[in-house]
Scaffold this motif. Structure first.
Motif, PDB file in Angstrom:
ATOM      1  N   THR A   1      32.031  82.344  84.604  1.00  0.00           N
ATOM      2  CA  THR A   1      32.877  81.842  83.528  1.00  0.00           C
ATOM      3  C   THR A   1      33.656  82.968  82.861  1.00  0.00           C
ATOM      4  O   THR A   1      34.809  82.784  82.477  1.00  0.00           O
ATOM      5  CB  THR A   1      32.022  81.093  82.482  1.00  0.00           C
ATOM      6  N   ASP A   2      33.050  84.156  82.740  1.00  0.00           N
ATOM      7  CA  ASP A   2      33.762  85.289  82.143  1.00  0.00           C
ATOM      8  C   ASP A   2      34.980  85.672  82.977  1.00  0.00           C
ATOM      9  O   ASP A   2      36.012  86.063  82.432  1.00  0.00           O
ATOM     10  CB  ASP A   2      32.828  86.490  81.987  1.00  0.00           C
ATOM     11  N   HIS A   3      34.859  85.566  84.294  1.00  0.00           N
ATOM     12  CA  HIS A   3      35.993  85.852  85.175  1.00  0.00           C
ATOM     13  C   HIS A   3      37.135  84.873  84.916  1.00  0.00           C
ATOM     14  O   HIS A   3      38.294  85.281  84.779  1.00  0.00           O
ATOM     15  CB  HIS A   3      35.554  85.797  86.643  1.00  0.00           C
ATOM     16  N   LEU A   4      36.826  83.594  84.829  1.00  0.00           N
ATOM     17  CA  LEU A   4      37.863  82.591  84.551  1.00  0.00           C
ATOM     18  C   LEU A   4      38.507  82.825  83.188  1.00  0.00           C
ATOM     19  O   LEU A   4      39.725  82.710  83.045  1.00  0.00           O
ATOM     20  CB  LEU A   4      37.285  81.181  84.624  1.00  0.00           C
ATOM     21  N   LYS A   5      37.692  83.151  82.194  1.00  0.00           N
ATOM     22  CA  LYS A   5      38.229  83.429  80.858  1.00  0.00           C
ATOM     23  C   LYS A   5      39.199  84.598  80.905  1.00  0.00           C
ATOM     24  O   LYS A   5      40.260  84.561  80.295  1.00  0.00           O
ATOM     25  CB  LYS A   5      37.095  83.729  79.882  1.00  0.00           C
ATOM     26  N   SER A   6      38.839  85.633  81.630  1.00  0.00           N
ATOM     27  CA  SER A   6      39.673  86.827  81.714  1.00  0.00           C
ATOM     28  C   SER A   6      40.969  86.563  82.483  1.00  0.00           C
ATOM     29  O   SER A   6      42.059  86.884  82.003  1.00  0.00           O
ATOM     30  CB  SER A   6      38.884  87.949  82.378  1.00  0.00           C
TER      31      SER A   6
END
Length: 97
Positions: free
Chosen positions: A61-66
């Motif tokens: 999810t952090d990758h998608l947010k970034s």
């Protein structure tokens, strides 16, 4: 001086999808290609930001947010759920294991 790594031409399938959440509208172009280990190239039509997405990236999810500059963890989770339902990962990831 440069060294060319590849120069490929390919006819590809492109799928355009859009959806809304309570707060945000998303419009994506998804390019299905044989390049990049079969991972589709997902392009946000509003921002032009893009990334290759395999099943492992959808779990991050952090990758998608970034990548897509999403501020809310909940919005990123909703995007991941939508993309999991939209993209045929079972066939893509299995062929490269």
């Amino acid at each position: 001086m440069f060294e060319k790594l590849y120069d490929e031409t390919e006819n590809v399938n492109v799928q355009f999808v859009g959806f809304t959440t309570e707060d945000v509208r998303y419009d994506f172009g998804i390019v299905f290609t044989n390049m990049f280990f079969g991972k589709p190239l997902v392009v946000c039509m509003q921002t032009g930001r893009s990334t290759l997405l395999g099943s492992e990236e959808l779990e991050d999810t952090d990758h998608l947010k970034s990548v897509f500059r999403i501020h809310s963890y909940e919005e990123a989770k909703e995007l991941a759920l939508f993309l999991k339902e939209t993209l045929p990962y079972a066939t893509l990831d299995a062929q490269y294991e």
